[in-house]
Design an enzyme around this catalytic site. Structure first.
Site, mmCIF file in Angstrom:
data_model
loop_
_atom_site.group_PDB
_atom_site.id
_atom_site.type_symbol
_atom_site.label_atom_id
_atom_site.label_comp_id
_atom_site.label_asym_id
_atom_site.label_seq_id
_atom_site.Cartn_x
_atom_site.Cartn_y
_atom_site.Cartn_z
ATOM 1 N N ASP A 51 -17.849 10.303 10.996
ATOM 2 C CA ASP A 51 -18.516 9.146 10.417
ATOM 3 C C ASP A 51 -19.611 9.605 9.456
ATOM 4 O O ASP A 51 -20.618 10.172 9.886
ATOM 5 C CB ASP A 51 -19.113 8.306 11.561
ATOM 6 C CG ASP A 51 -19.631 6.975 11.077
ATOM 7 O OD1 ASP A 51 -19.973 6.864 9.882
ATOM 8 O OD2 ASP A 51 -19.706 6.047 11.896
ATOM 9 N N SER A 117 -17.344 0.504 -8.916
ATOM 10 C CA SER A 117 -16.310 -0.528 -9.022
ATOM 11 C C SER A 117 -16.597 -1.528 -10.134
ATOM 12 O O SER A 117 -17.766 -1.762 -10.504
ATOM 13 C CB SER A 117 -16.268 -1.278 -7.681
ATOM 14 O OG SER A 117 -15.582 -2.484 -7.813
ATOM 15 N N TYR A 148 -20.821 -6.434 -2.074
ATOM 16 C CA TYR A 148 -20.113 -5.167 -2.298
ATOM 17 C C TYR A 148 -20.482 -4.615 -3.682
ATOM 18 O O TYR A 148 -20.764 -3.421 -3.842
ATOM 19 C CB TYR A 148 -18.615 -5.432 -2.166
ATOM 20 C CG TYR A 148 -17.694 -4.325 -2.637
ATOM 21 C CD1 TYR A 148 -17.457 -3.202 -1.859
ATOM 22 C CD2 TYR A 148 -17.040 -4.432 -3.871
ATOM 23 C CE1 TYR A 148 -16.590 -2.200 -2.298
ATOM 24 C CE2 TYR A 148 -16.179 -3.437 -4.311
ATOM 25 C CZ TYR A 148 -15.960 -2.326 -3.524
ATOM 26 O OH TYR A 148 -15.110 -1.334 -3.962
ATOM 27 N N GLU A 190 -5.852 -5.740 2.155
ATOM 28 C CA GLU A 190 -5.035 -5.420 0.992
ATOM 29 C C GLU A 190 -5.483 -6.227 -0.227
ATOM 30 O O GLU A 190 -6.011 -7.309 -0.116
ATOM 31 C CB GLU A 190 -3.551 -5.659 1.283
ATOM 32 C CG GLU A 190 -3.143 -7.092 1.540
ATOM 33 C CD GLU A 190 -3.432 -7.554 2.972
ATOM 34 O OE1 GLU A 190 -4.165 -6.875 3.693
ATOM 35 O OE2 GLU A 190 -2.926 -8.637 3.330
ATOM 36 N N ALA A 192 -4.612 -7.793 -4.347
ATOM 37 C CA ALA A 192 -3.584 -8.699 -4.882
ATOM 38 C C ALA A 192 -2.211 -8.051 -5.131
ATOM 39 O O ALA A 192 -1.203 -8.601 -4.675
ATOM 40 C CB ALA A 192 -4.107 -9.362 -6.153
ATOM 41 N N THR A 218 -7.504 -14.068 -13.937
ATOM 42 C CA THR A 218 -6.884 -12.862 -14.514
ATOM 43 C C THR A 218 -7.519 -11.578 -13.963
ATOM 44 O O THR A 218 -8.676 -11.571 -13.539
ATOM 45 C CB THR A 218 -7.056 -12.838 -16.046
ATOM 46 O OG1 THR A 218 -8.452 -12.980 -16.335
ATOM 47 C CG2 THR A 218 -6.259 -13.932 -16.709
ATOM 48 N N ARG A 219 -6.718 -10.513 -14.006
ATOM 49 C CA ARG A 219 -7.181 -9.175 -13.601
ATOM 50 C C ARG A 219 -6.362 -8.147 -14.376
ATOM 51 O O ARG A 219 -5.305 -8.456 -14.929
ATOM 52 C CB ARG A 219 -6.934 -8.922 -12.095
ATOM 53 C CG ARG A 219 -7.744 -9.767 -11.129
ATOM 54 C CD ARG A 219 -9.230 -9.421 -11.165
ATOM 55 N NE ARG A 219 -9.967 -10.185 -10.149
ATOM 56 C CZ ARG A 219 -10.423 -11.423 -10.308
ATOM 57 N NH1 ARG A 219 -10.215 -12.064 -11.439
ATOM 58 N NH2 ARG A 219 -11.092 -12.026 -9.336
ATOM 59 N N ARG A 282 -11.123 -10.796 -15.186
ATOM 60 C CA ARG A 282 -11.678 -9.433 -15.228
ATOM 61 C C ARG A 282 -10.660 -8.523 -15.909
ATOM 62 O O ARG A 282 -9.466 -8.611 -15.642
ATOM 63 C CB ARG A 282 -11.979 -8.940 -13.814
ATOM 64 C CG ARG A 282 -12.510 -7.516 -13.790
ATOM 65 C CD ARG A 282 -12.986 -7.111 -12.423
ATOM 66 N NE ARG A 282 -14.227 -7.796 -12.063
ATOM 67 C CZ ARG A 282 -14.638 -7.939 -10.805
ATOM 68 N NH1 ARG A 282 -13.904 -7.501 -9.804
ATOM 69 N NH2 ARG A 282 -15.770 -8.546 -10.562
HETATM 70 P P1 NAD Z 1 -9.900 2.828 1.263
HETATM 71 O O1 NAD Z 1 -10.514 1.781 2.131
HETATM 72 O O2 NAD Z 1 -8.449 3.085 1.383
HETATM 73 O O3 NAD Z 1 -10.675 4.204 1.422
HETATM 74 C C1 NAD Z 1 -12.008 4.299 1.832
HETATM 75 C C2 NAD Z 1 -12.045 5.249 3.014
HETATM 76 O O4 NAD Z 1 -13.411 5.391 3.444
HETATM 77 C C3 NAD Z 1 -11.257 4.742 4.231
HETATM 78 O O5 NAD Z 1 -10.246 5.660 4.596
HETATM 79 C C4 NAD Z 1 -12.313 4.617 5.315
HETATM 80 O O6 NAD Z 1 -11.845 4.969 6.611
HETATM 81 C C5 NAD Z 1 -13.365 5.576 4.822
HETATM 82 N N1 NAD Z 1 -14.651 5.277 5.444
HETATM 83 C C6 NAD Z 1 -15.247 4.060 5.569
HETATM 84 N N2 NAD Z 1 -16.386 4.179 6.253
HETATM 85 C C7 NAD Z 1 -16.512 5.499 6.562
HETATM 86 C C8 NAD Z 1 -17.474 6.238 7.277
HETATM 87 N N3 NAD Z 1 -18.544 5.635 7.811
HETATM 88 N N4 NAD Z 1 -17.305 7.566 7.428
HETATM 89 C C9 NAD Z 1 -16.207 8.188 6.902
HETATM 90 N N5 NAD Z 1 -15.255 7.530 6.205
HETATM 91 C C10 NAD Z 1 -15.410 6.209 6.045
HETATM 92 O O7 NAD Z 1 -10.269 2.428 -0.249
HETATM 93 P P2 NAD Z 1 -9.739 2.988 -1.636
HETATM 94 O O8 NAD Z 1 -8.986 1.896 -2.290
HETATM 95 O O9 NAD Z 1 -9.106 4.298 -1.460
HETATM 96 O O10 NAD Z 1 -11.120 3.142 -2.429
HETATM 97 C C11 NAD Z 1 -11.809 4.374 -2.515
HETATM 98 C C12 NAD Z 1 -13.132 4.153 -3.232
HETATM 99 O O11 NAD Z 1 -12.914 3.590 -4.524
HETATM 100 C C13 NAD Z 1 -14.086 3.207 -2.502
HETATM 101 O O12 NAD Z 1 -15.402 3.674 -2.648
HETATM 102 C C14 NAD Z 1 -13.931 1.916 -3.258
HETATM 103 O O13 NAD Z 1 -15.087 1.116 -3.165
HETATM 104 C C15 NAD Z 1 -13.679 2.400 -4.670
HETATM 105 N N6 NAD Z 1 -12.926 1.417 -5.461
HETATM 106 C C16 NAD Z 1 -11.620 1.169 -5.170
HETATM 107 C C17 NAD Z 1 -10.928 0.236 -5.926
HETATM 108 C C18 NAD Z 1 -9.475 -0.056 -5.657
HETATM 109 O O14 NAD Z 1 -8.919 -0.900 -6.340
HETATM 110 N N7 NAD Z 1 -8.810 0.575 -4.694
HETATM 111 C C19 NAD Z 1 -11.550 -0.442 -6.965
HETATM 112 C C20 NAD Z 1 -12.890 -0.172 -7.229
HETATM 113 C C21 NAD Z 1 -13.559 0.773 -6.480
#
Ligand code: NAD
Length: 329
Positions: A51, A117, A148, A190, A192, A218-219, A282
Site C-alpha cells: 500500500d 488527467s 478526482y 469501467e 465508457a 462527447t469524448r 471533452r
Molecule cells: P487502474 O485503476 O487500473 O490503476 C491504478 C492502480 O493503482 C490500481 O491497480 C490500484 O490497485 C493501484 N492503487 C490504488 N491505490 C493504491 C495504493 N494505496 N497502493 C498501491 N497501489 C494502489 O487505473 P489506470 O487506468 O491504469 O490509470 C493509471 C493512472 O492514470 C491513474 O493515476 C489514473 O488516474 C491516470 N489516468 C487514467 C486514465 C484512463 O483513462 N485510464 C485517464 C486519465 C488519467
C-alpha cells in the site's frame, strides 16, 4: 547499463502495460501495487504487493531506482468518481503522491513521471459538446468538475514544486480516456469504451443497450499503445509538462455505441437513461505535445476499438461459460 525503473500502480490497467513495455525495451522493472494484474501475469522482475499510502512501502518502491512512474490512484469511470467516493479518492491518491514523490527525492531517483488527467480541465470550458476547450493553460483559473480532478491538480502542483525547489526532473502527462485490452470492463469502475463493448457483447442482435445521459456528450479515447508511446517520448524529452496525451478524434457517446455495434456486426437500439455523464464535451488539444515532442497520437479510434471489443467479447463468453458450469454443477 540496464535502466532500473519502478511502476507504482503496476498492477493496474496502464501500469501493467507500461511494465511490459519497459521490459520489452530492455529495462529492469519493479512494480508496486495493492494487487497483481487481473488478466495476465506481470512482466515485472520484482512485484511488491503493498500500500503506497504507507511511507515504508513508498520507500521500498523507489529504493535503487533511476526512473519512477507514478500511476497508482484510487480511481474509476464516471459511475465511481462522482460523489460517494470523493473523500477516499482525495485522501488515498494525495497520500500516495506525497509519499512516492518525497521518497523518490530522498532516494535521489533520476526522473519521476506522474499521470495526471483530463479531469483537471474547467467544467465551464466543457459545456459545449461540439467545442470543448482543453488546451493545457486553460486548466487555470481552476474549476474541475470532480474531486478526482482537484486532487490531480493538487498533485501536479506538488510535483512541479519538487522540480522548482529541489531540482527534481519531473514529467507530467494529462491522459485523456485511455482504453484497450486488459482494462477494467465490469464491476462499476469501467469507463465508457469498455462499458459499451461489454453491453454490446452481452446484447442480442436487435436488442438494446442503456447509455447514461442524452448520448450527445462527447469524448475522445486513446488506445493504450499510443499512451505508452507518449509516456516514453515524454520521459525521453526535456519537457516537464503538464501535457495532454490524448486523441483528437472526438465522438459522441451514442456514436461510440454505434461504432462498437458495427464492429460487433450487431443491430443495437440505444436507450438513453439518466445517469452520471460528467462534462458535456471533452477532447484532447494536441498543439502543445506536437510543439514540444514533435509527435501526437494519430491512430483511428476504430482500430483500437476493434482490438478492445475482441478482448471484452472473449471475457463475456468466458464469464457466461463459467456461470453455466456453476448452474449445471
Ligand atoms: P487502474 O485503476 O487500473 O490503476 C491504478 C492502480 O493503482 C490500481 O491497480 C490500484 O490497485 C493501484 N492503487 C490504488 N491505490 C493504491 C495504493 N494505496 N497502493 C498501491 N497501489 C494502489 O487505473 P489506470 O487506468 O491504469 O490509470 C493509471 C493512472 O492514470 C491513474 O493515476 C489514473 O488516474 C491516470 N489516468 C487514467 C486514465 C484512463 O483513462 N485510464 C485517464 C486519465 C488519467
Amino acid at each position: 547499463m540496464i535502466k532500473k525503473a519502478v511502476v507504482c500502480g503496476g498492477g493496474g490497467f496502464i501500469g501493467s502495460h507500461l511494465v511490459r513495455d519497459l521490459k520489452q525495451k530492455g529495462g529492469w522493472v519493479r512494480a508496486v501495487d495493492l494487487k497483481k494484474p487481473e488478466f495476465s501475469d506481470s512482466a515485472a522482475d520484482e512485484f511488491i504487493v503493498g500500500d503506497l499510502r504507507n511511507v515504508g512501502i513508498a520507500q521500498q518502491a523507489v529504493a535503487d531506482m533511476e526512473d519512477v512512474y507514478q500511476l497508482a490512484a484510487d480511481m474509476g469511470g464516471m459511475g465511481f468518481i462522482c460523489g460517494d467516493h470523493d473523500a477516499a479518492i482525495m485522501h488515498n491518491s494525495a497520500l500516495i503522491n506525497l509519499h512516492v514523490l518525497n521518497e523518490a527525492y530522498q532516494a535521489k531517483c533520476r526522473k519521476i513521471f506522474y499521470s495526471s488527467s483530463a479531469c483537471v480541465y474547467a467544467k465551464h470550458n466543457q459545456a459545449d459538446p461540439s467545442n470543448p476547450k482543453c488546451s493545457e493553460e486553460s486548466a487555470y483559473p481552476a474549476a474541475p468538475d470532480s474531486e478526482y480532478g482537484w486532487e490531480k491538480l493538487f498533485s501536479e502542483r506538488l510535483y512541479l514544486t519538487y522540480g522548482r525547489n529541489y531540482g527534481m526532473d519531473v514529467r507530467i502527462a494529462r491522459f485523456h480516456n485511455v482504453f484497450g485490452p486488459e482494462g477494467t470492463w465490469t464491476g462499476g469502475r469501467e469507463k465508457a469504451p469498455a462499458a459499451l463493448c461489454r453491453k454490446v457483447a452481452e446484447a442480442k442482435n436487435g436488442g438494446s443497450i442503456e447509455i447514461w445521459g442524452p448520448g450527445d456528450q462527447t469524448r475522445s479515447f486513446l488506445f493504450i499503445d499510443e499512451c505508452l508511446e507518449g509516456i516514453s517520448r515524454l520521459m525521453a524529452s526535456d519537457f516537464s509538462g503538464p501535457v495532454n496525451i490524448g486523441s483528437e478524434e472526438m465522438i459522441s457517446i451514442n456514436n461510440l455505441a454505434i461504432l462498437v455495434s458495427d464492429i460487433a456486426g450487431k443491430q443495437i437500439n440505444i436507450k438513453n437513461i439518466d445517469g452520471p455523464e460528467g462534462v458535456r464535451g471533452r477532447n484532447s488539444d494536441n498543439r502543445l505535445i506536437k510543439n514540444t515532442l514533435g509527435w501526437a497520437p494519430s491512430a483511428p479510434l476504430r482500430v483500437g476499438l476493434e482490438k478492445t471489443y475482441a478482448w471484452i467479447n472473449k471475457q463475456v463468453r468466458i464469464k457466461k461459460l463459467a456461470q453455466n458450469v456453476v448452474h449445471h454443477a
